[in-house]
Write a protein that holds these residues in place. Structure first.
Motif, short mmCIF file in Angstrom:
data_model
loop_
_atom_site.label_atom_id
_atom_site.label_comp_id
_atom_site.label_asym_id
_atom_site.label_seq_id
_atom_site.Cartn_x
_atom_site.Cartn_y
_atom_site.Cartn_z
N GLY A 149 22.01 13.57 -9.56
CA GLY A 149 21.41 12.50 -10.23
C GLY A 149 22.22 11.40 -10.89
O GLY A 149 22.08 10.18 -10.51
N VAL A 150 22.88 11.93 -11.77
CA VAL A 150 23.76 10.82 -12.46
C VAL A 150 24.86 10.35 -11.71
O VAL A 150 24.98 8.94 -12.00
N ILE A 151 25.35 10.84 -10.65
CA ILE A 151 26.28 10.32 -9.85
C ILE A 151 25.62 9.09 -9.12
O ILE A 151 26.26 8.21 -8.89
N ALA B 263 26.48 5.23 -9.04
CA ALA B 263 26.71 4.65 -7.89
C ALA B 263 25.88 3.33 -7.73
O ALA B 263 26.47 2.27 -7.42
N GLY B 264 24.43 3.22 -7.94
CA GLY B 264 24.06 2.14 -7.94
C GLY B 264 24.39 1.28 -9.00
O GLY B 264 24.53 -0.13 -8.72
N ILE B 265 24.77 1.61 -10.30
CA ILE B 265 25.26 0.47 -11.38
C ILE B 265 26.47 -0.01 -11.02
O ILE B 265 26.83 -1.24 -11.15
N SER B 266 27.43 0.73 -10.31
CA SER B 266 28.53 0.46 -9.77
C SER B 266 28.64 -0.61 -8.54
O SER B 266 29.27 -1.64 -8.64
N LEU B 267 27.62 -0.46 -7.66
CA LEU B 267 27.28 -1.69 -6.72
C LEU B 267 26.97 -2.86 -7.32
O LEU B 267 27.62 -3.76 -6.70
N GLU B 268 26.03 -2.82 -8.27
CA GLU B 268 25.84 -4.15 -9.05
C GLU B 268 27.11 -4.94 -9.77
O GLU B 268 27.27 -5.95 -9.68
N MET B 269 27.86 -3.88 -10.42
CA MET B 269 29.14 -4.39 -10.91
C MET B 269 30.04 -4.90 -9.78
O MET B 269 30.60 -6.14 -9.96
N ILE B 270 29.92 -4.60 -8.51
CA ILE B 270 31.07 -4.85 -7.35
C ILE B 270 30.44 -6.19 -6.95
O ILE B 270 31.18 -7.17 -6.90
N ASP B 271 29.13 -6.28 -7.08
CA ASP B 271 28.58 -7.50 -6.25
C ASP B 271 28.76 -8.63 -7.50
O ASP B 271 28.90 -9.92 -7.09
N ASN B 272 28.69 -8.25 -9.06
CA ASN B 272 28.99 -9.50 -9.67
C ASN B 272 30.36 -9.76 -9.74
O ASN B 272 30.62 -11.10 -9.60
N LEU B 273 31.44 -8.85 -9.44
CA LEU B 273 32.91 -9.21 -9.40
C LEU B 273 32.96 -9.90 -8.05
O LEU B 273 33.73 -10.95 -7.87
N ARG B 274 32.27 -9.62 -6.71
CA ARG B 274 32.22 -10.53 -5.69
C ARG B 274 31.71 -11.89 -5.97
O ARG B 274 32.33 -12.72 -5.30
N ARG B 275 30.95 -12.01 -6.68
CA ARG B 275 30.57 -13.49 -7.05
C ARG B 275 31.20 -14.19 -8.10
O ARG B 275 30.87 -15.16 -8.59
N LYS B 276 32.28 -13.50 -8.69
CA LYS B 276 33.14 -14.04 -9.77
C LYS B 276 32.49 -14.05 -11.07
O LYS B 276 32.84 -14.70 -12.02
N PHE C 144 14.32 4.39 -3.86
CA PHE C 144 13.62 3.29 -3.95
C PHE C 144 13.57 2.97 -5.50
O PHE C 144 13.65 1.71 -6.17
N VAL C 145 13.20 3.98 -6.22
CA VAL C 145 12.73 3.86 -7.63
C VAL C 145 14.20 4.01 -8.63
O VAL C 145 14.53 3.16 -9.53
N GLU C 146 15.03 4.88 -8.43
CA GLU C 146 16.18 5.18 -9.35
C GLU C 146 17.43 4.48 -8.78
O GLU C 146 18.00 3.96 -9.54
N PHE C 147 17.41 4.28 -7.51
CA PHE C 147 18.83 3.90 -6.97
C PHE C 147 18.82 2.19 -6.65
O PHE C 147 19.48 1.51 -7.25
N PHE C 148 17.79 1.96 -6.12
CA PHE C 148 17.74 0.31 -5.70
C PHE C 148 17.40 -0.47 -6.86
O PHE C 148 17.96 -1.34 -6.93
#
Length: 428
Positions: free
Chosen positions: A200-202, A206-219, A394-398
């Protein structure tokens, strides 16, 4: 049904005509096309020399209207069904399908936790779409269950369960499988719980890291560091600090002897002493947690010019650490569902064994109880596992990175609700 599909296609054609410009000698038709289909379109247009096809990128005003067509291949494509259940991503968003796919299959396998049920799930998922017309969505569903069934076989082998029977109790023919069995969830539930929580922690990271990658993609480098990296440091820090306590927690659930875990104390006077007793990685984790928490407190409300509002926003975000604990504990449902499947399978075997002693009808009754009981257990727990696994996505990841709200790309084509049109050589 045939008439419905026929007139529905006619309606789509009329709507397309109404949105096009037509004069006595010319016509103008505008629409969307996938990038991969542009070459094919230009090739087709060569057959119509008096028709010009102009392809352009959408401007800023049209960016919010861009439809979405998910494009995944191989093992990930069936899991598009889960994304579609929640809502398609917007055009500028990351498609979550490839990232949720391995977690979904693993979570559903942990909910079943029986190699025999994995075998049945693979067989049913393979045969049903070939015997019954299930449609495109049904094909995705059974392909997803087929993959999850294979993972269930692996999980069942590692946990030593097959149709409610422990592999260790099987004849010597199964000795190679016995060597792969790591633990028994019925006898060592704390190990299962810790594994579920770590996964669950992983999943959350992973969800938080995807948001970080999306922010980096948008500079948006500032947002990536102050909003996502801080949470990653907090979660990893808490995990490292809790690791020694976890050793004692597991040992208490598996034996009466201690395995060197640290005794938890909430006394402020003993805090520094407790910190000194911690291993080096726990002290490093405490530094991660402290740095992440202070950074979050100071900069979470950075968009506000009022210092009071900024600090209040920071305090609220730090308070969200409690919600992180709640999110992690949500994954304990994997333990509950996994144990429920194992317990019911064991009960089915026990009842069948008891009924086997009945004269004449006993063997027949035992076979019926085994077949109907295990199939029923599989159906009930597969449905329950699917629902709770989807809930974790849906609730924890998205919620960590995904908004959704995209509009599905629906090309103008003949596609019946009740009928299927297939093209053959020489006609339709």
């Amino acid at each position: 049904m045939v008439f419905y599909d026929y007139f529905y296609d006619q309606l789509k054609e009329k709507k397309a005509r109404s949105s096009s410009g037509i004069s006595r000698y010319t016509f103008f038709l505008e629409g969307w096309i996938k990038k991969d289909d542009i070459v094919a379109l230009k090739k087709i247009m060569k057959e119509f020399p008096r028709v010009e096809a102009v392809v352009r990128k959408p401007d800023k005003r049209e960016s919010s209207k861009i439809p979405v067509a998910l494009s995944n291949s191989g093992l990930f494509k069936p899991f598009e069904l889960v994304t579609e259940l929640y809502g398609l991503p917007r055009y500028i968003e990351i498609d979550p399908t490839p990232f949720l796919a391995p977690f979904f299959a693993l979570f559903l396998a942990l909910c079943l936790t029986d190699g025999g049920y994995g075998i049945l799930l693979v067989i049913f998922s393979f045969l049903i779409p070939r015997k019954i017309q299930v449609g495109e969505g049904g094909k995705k569903l059974f392909s997803m269950l087929f993959i999850s069934g294979l993972v269930t076989i692996l999980v069942g082998t590692l946990t030593g369960g097959i149709f409610g029977i422990q592999i260790q109790n099987l004849p010597s023919f199964f000795d190679p499988l016995k060597k792969l069995s790591l633990f028994n969830p019925m006898q060592q539930p704390m190990i299962f719980l810790v594994i579920a929580l770590i996964i669950g922690v992983i999943h959350l990271l992973a969800g938080i890291s995807l948001e970080m990658i999306d922010n980096l993609r948008r500079k948006n480098i500032t947002g990536a560091f102050l909003d996502q990296v801080t949470w990653i440091l907090i979660i990893i820090g808490l995990l490292l600090v809790a690791a020694p306590f976890g050793k004692g927690f597991i040992s208490q659930g598996t034996s009466s002897q201690s395995s060197g875990g640290i005794t938890l104390t909430l006394s402020p006077s003993q805090f520094l002493l407790l910190l000194e007793k911690m291993p080096w990685y726990s002290r490093a984790g405490f530094i991660f947690f402290l740095f992440g928490g202070i950074t979050l407190f100071l900069f979470a409300g950075r968009k506000s010019k009022n210092i009071g509002k900024r600090l209040a926003k920071g305090a609220y975000e730090v308070y969200g650490i409690i919600q992180i604990f709640a999110d992690i504990l949500s994954y304990s449902r994997l333990l509950a569902l996994g144990l429920a499947t194992s317990v019911i399978a064991t009960v089915v075997n026990t009842i069948a064994s008891m009924s086997g002693g009945i004269p004449i009808l006993g063997p027949v009754a035992a076979v019926l109880i085994l077949v109907l009981g295990h199939i029923g257990n599989l159906l009930i727990n597969a449905l329950s596992g699917f629902i709770h696994t989807a809930r974790l996505q849906f609730v924890e990841f998205f919620t960590k990175f995904y908004e959704g709200g995209g509009r599905k790309f629906e090309p103008l084509r003949r596609e019946g609700k009740y009928t299927i049109i297939r093209e053959f050589q020489g006609g339709v």
